[in-house]
Design an enzyme around this catalytic site. Structure first.
Site, PDB file in Angstrom:
ATOM      1  N   VAL A 121      -3.852   2.400   0.773  1.00 47.95           N
ATOM      2  CA  VAL A 121      -4.517   1.953  -0.452  1.00 47.95           C
ATOM      3  C   VAL A 121      -3.508   1.175  -1.301  1.00 47.95           C
ATOM      4  CG1 VAL A 121      -5.677   2.731  -2.569  1.00 47.95           C
ATOM      5  CG2 VAL A 121      -6.087   3.920  -0.411  1.00 47.95           C
TER       6      VAL A 121
ATOM      7  N   THR B 199       0.806  -1.221   0.000  1.00 49.79           N
ATOM      8  CA  THR B 199       0.000   0.000   0.000  1.00 49.79           C
ATOM      9  C   THR B 199       0.842   1.274   0.000  1.00 49.79           C
ATOM     10  OG1 THR B 199      -0.122   0.173   2.413  1.00 49.79           O
ATOM     11  CG2 THR B 199      -1.780  -1.203   1.334  1.00 49.79           C
ATOM     12  N   ASP B 200       0.144   2.376  -0.277  1.00 44.03           N
ATOM     13  CA  ASP B 200       0.759   3.701  -0.139  1.00 44.03           C
ATOM     14  C   ASP B 200       0.578   4.160   1.309  1.00 44.03           C
ATOM     15  OD1 ASP B 200      -1.895   4.593   0.112  1.00 44.03           O
ATOM     16  OD2 ASP B 200      -1.964   5.427  -1.906  1.00 44.03           O
ATOM     17  N   THR B 201       0.972   5.393   1.619  1.00 35.88           N
ATOM     18  CA  THR B 201       0.884   5.869   3.004  1.00 35.88           C
ATOM     19  C   THR B 201      -0.548   5.997   3.506  1.00 35.88           C
ATOM     20  OG1 THR B 201       1.005   8.166   2.243  1.00 35.88           O
ATOM     21  CG2 THR B 201       3.069   7.125   2.911  1.00 35.88           C
ATOM     22  N   GLY B 202      -1.508   6.031   2.581  1.00 37.06           N
ATOM     23  CA  GLY B 202      -2.913   6.085   2.972  1.00 37.06           C
ATOM     24  C   GLY B 202      -3.540   4.712   3.155  1.00 37.06           C
TER      25      GLY B 202
END
Length: 132
Positions: free
Chosen positions: A23, A18-21
């Protein structure tokens, strides 16, 4: 469709996916599908590298419908949709719960260890039919 057996596996989304969010990165859906294709071989105590060659992606068409997030449990469904002399096509779908969030169609070509396209012999075709 004449081929209906299919293969299914579950994959959990980890932080690295995932990314930092939280997702899932778009490219990781392709990775999830690759893992499922490989797992079909591992499930039969084999690897995707056969005695005389292996499979490479020739063409991929993908559709993204919804994002997966950190911690989600996904199901990757794979089925054979076409068999040719030196290649075969698979449809793969990723579900979160019962909702389809991603799908792709991939054309895989059989090549030898010198990267030359090879016809699929009857034994290899039967293997593919048994996997997907």
């Amino acid at each position: 469709m004449p081929y209906t057996k299919g293969f299914s596996m579950n994959i959990r989304v980890y932080y690295e996916d995932t990314d930092t969010g939280g997702v899932v990165y778009h490219s990781n859906y392709l990775n999830f599908c690759e893992r499922a294709r490989s797992e079909a071989f591992f499930d039969k105590e084999m690897t995707p590298v056969l005695e005389n060659g292996h499979f490479v992606a020739r063409k991929v068409t993908a559709d993204f419908y919804k994002s997966a997030k950190l911690g989600d449990m996904l199901e990757v469904k794979t089925r054979l949709i076409e068999m040719k002399a030196a290649s075969f096509a698979l449809a793969q779908e990723i579900y979160k719960e019962k909702e389809k969030i991603f799908e792709l169609e991939i054309l895989l070509v059989y090549i030898d260890f010198d990267s030359k396209v090879q016809k699929l012999n009857s034994e290899t075709k039967e293997l593919i039919f048994s996997l997907f």
